[in-house]
Design a protein around this motif. Structure first.
Motif, PDB file in Angstrom:
ATOM      1  N   HIS A   1       0.823  -1.213   0.000  1.00  0.00           N
ATOM      2  CA  HIS A   1       0.000   0.000   0.000  1.00  0.00           C
ATOM      3  C   HIS A   1       0.856   1.261   0.000  1.00  0.00           C
ATOM      4  CE1 HIS A   1      -3.602   2.316   0.375  1.00  0.00           C
ATOM      5  NE2 HIS A   1      -3.223   2.853   1.506  1.00  0.00           N
ATOM      6  N   ILE A   2       1.941   1.270   0.753  1.00  0.00           N
ATOM      7  CA  ILE A   2       2.803   2.454   0.811  1.00  0.00           C
ATOM      8  C   ILE A   2       3.422   2.739  -0.555  1.00  0.00           C
ATOM      9  CG2 ILE A   2       4.998   3.342   1.709  1.00  0.00           C
ATOM     10  CD1 ILE A   2       4.265   2.080   4.403  1.00  0.00           C
ATOM     11  N   LEU A   3       4.015   1.725  -1.191  1.00  0.00           N
ATOM     12  CA  LEU A   3       4.726   1.956  -2.450  1.00  0.00           C
ATOM     13  C   LEU A   3       3.764   2.307  -3.588  1.00  0.00           C
ATOM     14  CD1 LEU A   3       7.535  -0.764  -2.343  1.00  0.00           C
ATOM     15  CD2 LEU A   3       7.571   1.610  -1.565  1.00  0.00           C
ATOM     16  N   GLU A   4       2.570   1.790  -3.551  1.00  0.00           N
ATOM     17  CA  GLU A   4       1.584   2.168  -4.563  1.00  0.00           C
ATOM     18  C   GLU A   4       1.004   3.557  -4.274  1.00  0.00           C
ATOM     19  OE1 GLU A   4       0.118  -2.363  -5.741  1.00  0.00           O
ATOM     20  OE2 GLU A   4      -1.137  -1.132  -4.402  1.00  0.00           O
ATOM     21  N   SER A   5       0.809   3.868  -3.011  1.00  0.00           N
ATOM     22  CA  SER A   5       0.176   5.138  -2.643  1.00  0.00           C
ATOM     23  C   SER A   5       1.077   6.332  -2.918  1.00  0.00           C
ATOM     24  CB  SER A   5      -0.227   5.110  -1.169  1.00  0.00           C
ATOM     25  OG  SER A   5      -1.231   4.150  -0.945  1.00  0.00           O
ATOM     26  N   ILE A   6       2.361   6.207  -2.684  1.00  0.00           N
ATOM     27  CA  ILE A   6       3.252   7.344  -2.921  1.00  0.00           C
ATOM     28  C   ILE A   6       3.236   7.739  -4.392  1.00  0.00           C
ATOM     29  CG2 ILE A   6       5.335   5.898  -3.164  1.00  0.00           C
ATOM     30  CD1 ILE A   6       5.142   9.493  -1.753  1.00  0.00           C
ATOM     31  N   ASP A   7       3.188   6.760  -5.279  1.00  0.00           N
ATOM     32  CA  ASP A   7       3.154   7.083  -6.711  1.00  0.00           C
ATOM     33  C   ASP A   7       1.864   7.807  -7.080  1.00  0.00           C
ATOM     34  OD1 ASP A   7       5.647   5.974  -7.171  1.00  0.00           O
ATOM     35  OD2 ASP A   7       4.863   4.026  -7.789  1.00  0.00           O
ATOM     36  N   GLY A   8       0.747   7.373  -6.501  1.00  0.00           N
ATOM     37  CA  GLY A   8      -0.512   8.046  -6.771  1.00  0.00           C
ATOM     38  C   GLY A   8      -0.512   9.478  -6.257  1.00  0.00           C
ATOM     39  N   SER A   9       0.022   9.679  -5.063  1.00  0.00           N
ATOM     40  CA  SER A   9       0.068  11.024  -4.489  1.00  0.00           C
ATOM     41  C   SER A   9       0.937  11.956  -5.323  1.00  0.00           C
ATOM     42  CB  SER A   9       0.576  10.964  -3.050  1.00  0.00           C
ATOM     43  OG  SER A   9      -0.385  10.397  -2.191  1.00  0.00           O
ATOM     44  N   LEU A  10       2.087  11.474  -5.761  1.00  0.00           N
ATOM     45  CA  LEU A  10       2.989  12.313  -6.554  1.00  0.00           C
ATOM     46  C   LEU A  10       2.340  12.727  -7.870  1.00  0.00           C
ATOM     47  CD1 LEU A  10       6.446  10.567  -6.013  1.00  0.00           C
ATOM     48  CD2 LEU A  10       5.509  12.558  -4.828  1.00  0.00           C
ATOM     49  N   GLU A  11       1.614  11.806  -8.479  1.00  0.00           N
ATOM     50  CA  GLU A  11       0.937  12.137  -9.735  1.00  0.00           C
ATOM     51  C   GLU A  11      -0.124  13.208  -9.508  1.00  0.00           C
ATOM     52  OE1 GLU A  11      -1.708   9.958 -13.265  1.00  0.00           O
ATOM     53  OE2 GLU A  11      -0.844   8.772 -11.629  1.00  0.00           O
ATOM     54  N   ARG A  12      -0.908  13.048  -8.454  1.00  0.00           N
ATOM     55  CA  ARG A  12      -1.971  14.026  -8.195  1.00  0.00           C
ATOM     56  C   ARG A  12      -1.413  15.378  -7.785  1.00  0.00           C
ATOM     57  NH1 ARG A  12      -4.253   9.114  -6.231  1.00  0.00           N
ATOM     58  NH2 ARG A  12      -3.352   9.421  -4.159  1.00  0.00           N
ATOM     59  N   LEU A  13      -0.316  15.378  -7.066  1.00  0.00           N
ATOM     60  CA  LEU A  13       0.288  16.629  -6.598  1.00  0.00           C
ATOM     61  C   LEU A  13       1.177  17.287  -7.650  1.00  0.00           C
ATOM     62  CD1 LEU A  13       1.153  15.470  -2.971  1.00  0.00           C
ATOM     63  CD2 LEU A  13      -0.418  17.336  -3.569  1.00  0.00           C
ATOM     64  N   ARG A  14       1.397  16.605  -8.755  1.00  0.00           N
ATOM     65  CA  ARG A  14       2.196  17.131  -9.875  1.00  0.00           C
ATOM     66  C   ARG A  14       3.626  17.451  -9.444  1.00  0.00           C
ATOM     67  NH1 ARG A  14      -1.890  21.162 -13.277  1.00  0.00           N
ATOM     68  NH2 ARG A  14      -3.831  20.007 -12.877  1.00  0.00           N
ATOM     69  N   THR A  15       4.221  16.512  -8.718  1.00  0.00           N
ATOM     70  CA  THR A  15       5.583  16.718  -8.243  1.00  0.00           C
ATOM     71  C   THR A  15       6.343  15.398  -8.277  1.00  0.00           C
ATOM     72  OG1 THR A  15       6.942  17.541  -6.398  1.00  0.00           O
ATOM     73  CG2 THR A  15       4.939  16.351  -5.825  1.00  0.00           C
ATOM     74  N   ASP A  16       7.663  15.491  -8.289  1.00  0.00           N
ATOM     75  CA  ASP A  16       8.498  14.284  -8.302  1.00  0.00           C
ATOM     76  C   ASP A  16       8.755  13.747  -6.905  1.00  0.00           C
ATOM     77  OD1 ASP A  16       8.754  14.392 -11.080  1.00  0.00           O
ATOM     78  OD2 ASP A  16      10.486  15.722 -10.968  1.00  0.00           O
ATOM     79  N   TYR A  17       8.515  14.577  -5.892  1.00  0.00           N
ATOM     80  CA  TYR A  17       8.780  14.161  -4.511  1.00  0.00           C
ATOM     81  C   TYR A  17       7.931  14.981  -3.557  1.00  0.00           C
ATOM     82  CZ  TYR A  17      11.430  18.500  -3.908  1.00  0.00           C
ATOM     83  OH  TYR A  17      11.771  19.826  -3.818  1.00  0.00           O
ATOM     84  N   VAL A  18       7.713  14.449  -2.367  1.00  0.00           N
ATOM     85  CA  VAL A  18       7.127  15.233  -1.288  1.00  0.00           C
ATOM     86  C   VAL A  18       8.209  15.455  -0.237  1.00  0.00           C
ATOM     87  CG1 VAL A  18       4.739  14.536  -1.628  1.00  0.00           C
ATOM     88  CG2 VAL A  18       6.221  13.158  -0.157  1.00  0.00           C
ATOM     89  N   ASP A  19       8.109  16.553   0.452  1.00  0.00           N
ATOM     90  CA  ASP A  19       9.102  16.851   1.486  1.00  0.00           C
ATOM     91  C   ASP A  19       8.883  15.979   2.718  1.00  0.00           C
ATOM     92  OD1 ASP A  19      10.553  19.509   0.449  1.00  0.00           O
ATOM     93  OD2 ASP A  19       8.428  19.547  -0.092  1.00  0.00           O
ATOM     94  N   LEU A  20       7.624  15.677   3.012  1.00  0.00           N
ATOM     95  CA  LEU A  20       7.308  14.875   4.199  1.00  0.00           C
ATOM     96  C   LEU A  20       6.201  13.898   3.858  1.00  0.00           C
ATOM     97  CD1 LEU A  20       7.842  14.550   7.309  1.00  0.00           C
ATOM     98  CD2 LEU A  20       5.912  16.119   7.651  1.00  0.00           C
ATOM     99  N   TYR A  21       6.477  12.606   4.061  1.00  0.00           N
ATOM    100  CA  TYR A  21       5.484  11.558   3.829  1.00  0.00           C
ATOM    101  C   TYR A  21       5.135  10.965   5.183  1.00  0.00           C
ATOM    102  CZ  TYR A  21       3.133   7.975   0.979  1.00  0.00           C
ATOM    103  OH  TYR A  21       2.197   7.168   0.359  1.00  0.00           O
ATOM    104  N   GLN A  22       3.834  10.959   5.526  1.00  0.00           N
ATOM    105  CA  GLN A  22       3.426  10.650   6.891  1.00  0.00           C
ATOM    106  C   GLN A  22       2.510   9.427   6.969  1.00  0.00           C
ATOM    107  OE1 GLN A  22       2.418  14.915   8.678  1.00  0.00           O
ATOM    108  NE2 GLN A  22       2.005  14.809   6.489  1.00  0.00           N
ATOM    109  N   ALA A  23       2.763   8.606   7.975  1.00  0.00           N
ATOM    110  CA  ALA A  23       1.860   7.498   8.290  1.00  0.00           C
ATOM    111  C   ALA A  23       0.643   8.088   8.985  1.00  0.00           C
ATOM    112  CB  ALA A  23       2.561   6.492   9.193  1.00  0.00           C
ATOM    113  N   HIS A  24      -0.512   8.033   8.316  1.00  0.00           N
ATOM    114  CA  HIS A  24      -1.690   8.751   8.786  1.00  0.00           C
ATOM    115  C   HIS A  24      -2.252   8.188  10.092  1.00  0.00           C
ATOM    116  CE1 HIS A  24      -5.112  11.366   6.911  1.00  0.00           C
ATOM    117  NE2 HIS A  24      -4.883  11.691   8.155  1.00  0.00           N
ATOM    118  N   ARG A  25      -1.987   6.926  10.359  1.00  0.00           N
ATOM    119  CA  ARG A  25      -2.292   6.298  11.630  1.00  0.00           C
ATOM    120  C   ARG A  25      -1.306   5.158  11.838  1.00  0.00           C
ATOM    121  NH1 ARG A  25      -4.835  10.207  12.005  1.00  0.00           N
ATOM    122  NH2 ARG A  25      -6.946  10.564  12.829  1.00  0.00           N
ATOM    123  N   TYR A  26      -1.316   4.557  13.006  1.00  0.00           N
ATOM    124  CA  TYR A  26      -0.501   3.380  13.274  1.00  0.00           C
ATOM    125  C   TYR A  26      -1.255   2.157  12.764  1.00  0.00           C
ATOM    126  CZ  TYR A  26       2.541   0.132  15.765  1.00  0.00           C
ATOM    127  OH  TYR A  26       3.430  -0.860  16.062  1.00  0.00           O
TER     128      TYR A  26
END
Length: 336
Positions: A100-125
């Protein structure tokens, strides 16, 4: 203009007023208004923007990506999160598994129109995934250049300690926690803040005005204002109910007005400034449905509240404050 603070023990500086789009972009606020709010934040000197893939089921990330288009990427700090489901809610569409993490980061980057995020956070434990698997996946996200730093949200002190130790062993930095925190909701003070300060982890706090209660617009014994969050079943009415169900809380908020007046602040500005008095807080996240709300709330940046007024705030709010550390653990589902 907004002041800046270091995030944890890292070299990353973020704006101490951070703009967040939970409950607004893609849901409550029309797209043009959302874009205007982001531009107002930029005009005020805000460089840090917080979102999550789950907000408005990915639409919030898309709106933020569009709003920041054309800005110098190196001058921004973009945060997003992973945990909650964003797809058809299949067995692997949520949590902190490697998949889920490796698939989700790619989706977020595409939607945010960026190659990276400065901070990637675990939304819950994630109680359903070994912490070692989660932190290894985050390590790989960092090594791939898709995120510069890793943070968590609503983790207990023990969870932060365990995650921080694994991150160090794996060669990356866990530098932040994103909890709910306000003058009325102080559950992080007893355990999370001391542990975080010891480890070099900062708090990026959400709901500093207690879902709007600390603005003073909810009056004891009066009908709820039309169009307010308290009347929006899809926009946080359930969360705000814990305060609205207690008339004495609303009266005590009104009793804070002389303190705000003495500082030349509105009640909302006082609430934001209050959380920033905590040295372990790197930033307070503000949301907005109108640009002028951003312009007003950034005036809390740089405000110093004298100790005698902090004591008076404590006296006024008294036993209305929620401070049980056990509340943090309740925010993470035991299964997914």
């Amino acid at each position: 203009m907004v002041n800046y603070r270091s995030l944890g023990s890292s070299g990353l500086k973020i704006s101490e007023i951070t703009y967040g789009n939970w409950l607004t972009h893609g849901s409550q606020v029309e797209k043009d208004a959302a874009l205007a709010c982001v531009h107002a934040a930029l005009d005020a000197g805000i460089t840090s923007f917080d979102t999550a893939d789950v907000y408005a089921n990915t639409r919030a990330e898309k709106v933020l990506g569009k709003a920041l288009k054309g800005q110098r990427r190196q001058s921004l700090e973009i945060f997003t999160k992973v945990y909650w489901p964003t797809g058809p809610q299949g067995p692997n569409d949520s949590g902190l598994s490697r998949k889920h993490i490796l698939e989700s980061i790619d989706g977020s980057l595409e939607r945010l129109r960026t190659d990276y995020v400065d901070l990637y956070q675990a939304h819950r434990y994630d109680h359903s995934t070994p912490l070692e698997e989660t932190m290894q996946a985050f390590a790989d996200v960092v090594r791939s250049g898709k995120a510069l730093y890793i943070g968590v949200s609503e983790w207990t002190a023990d969870q932060i300690r365990a995650g921080h130790a694994l991150a160090k062993d794996l060669g990356f930095q866990l530098i932040s926690n994103q909890p709910q925190y306000s003058a009325l909701y102080r559950v992080i003070e007893g355990e999370v803040v001391p542990a975080s300060a010891e480890l070099g982890v900062s708090q990026i706090v959400w709901s500093p005005i207690a879902q709007g209660v600390l603005t003073g617009k909810y009056l004891p014994g009066q009908p709820l204002p039309e169009g307010s969050r308290a009347t929006d079943e899809k926009g946080g009415a359930k969360m705000i109910a814990r305060f609205l169900d207690k008339p004495e809380v609303l009266q005590r908020v009104q009793d804070l007005r002389p303190v705000a007046d003495e500082l030349g602040l509105s009640l909302a500005q006082l609430a934001v400034a209050w959380v920033l008095q905590n040295e372990n807080v790197a930033a307070a996240i503000i949301g907005a449905s109108r640009p002028e709300q951003v312009t007003e709330n950034v005036k809390a940046s740089g405000v110093e509240i004298p100790s005698e007024l902090l004591n008076r705030i404590d006296e006024i709010l008294g036993d209305s404050v929620i401070s049980d550390p056990a509340e943090t653990a309740k925010s993470s589902p035991k299964s997914r």
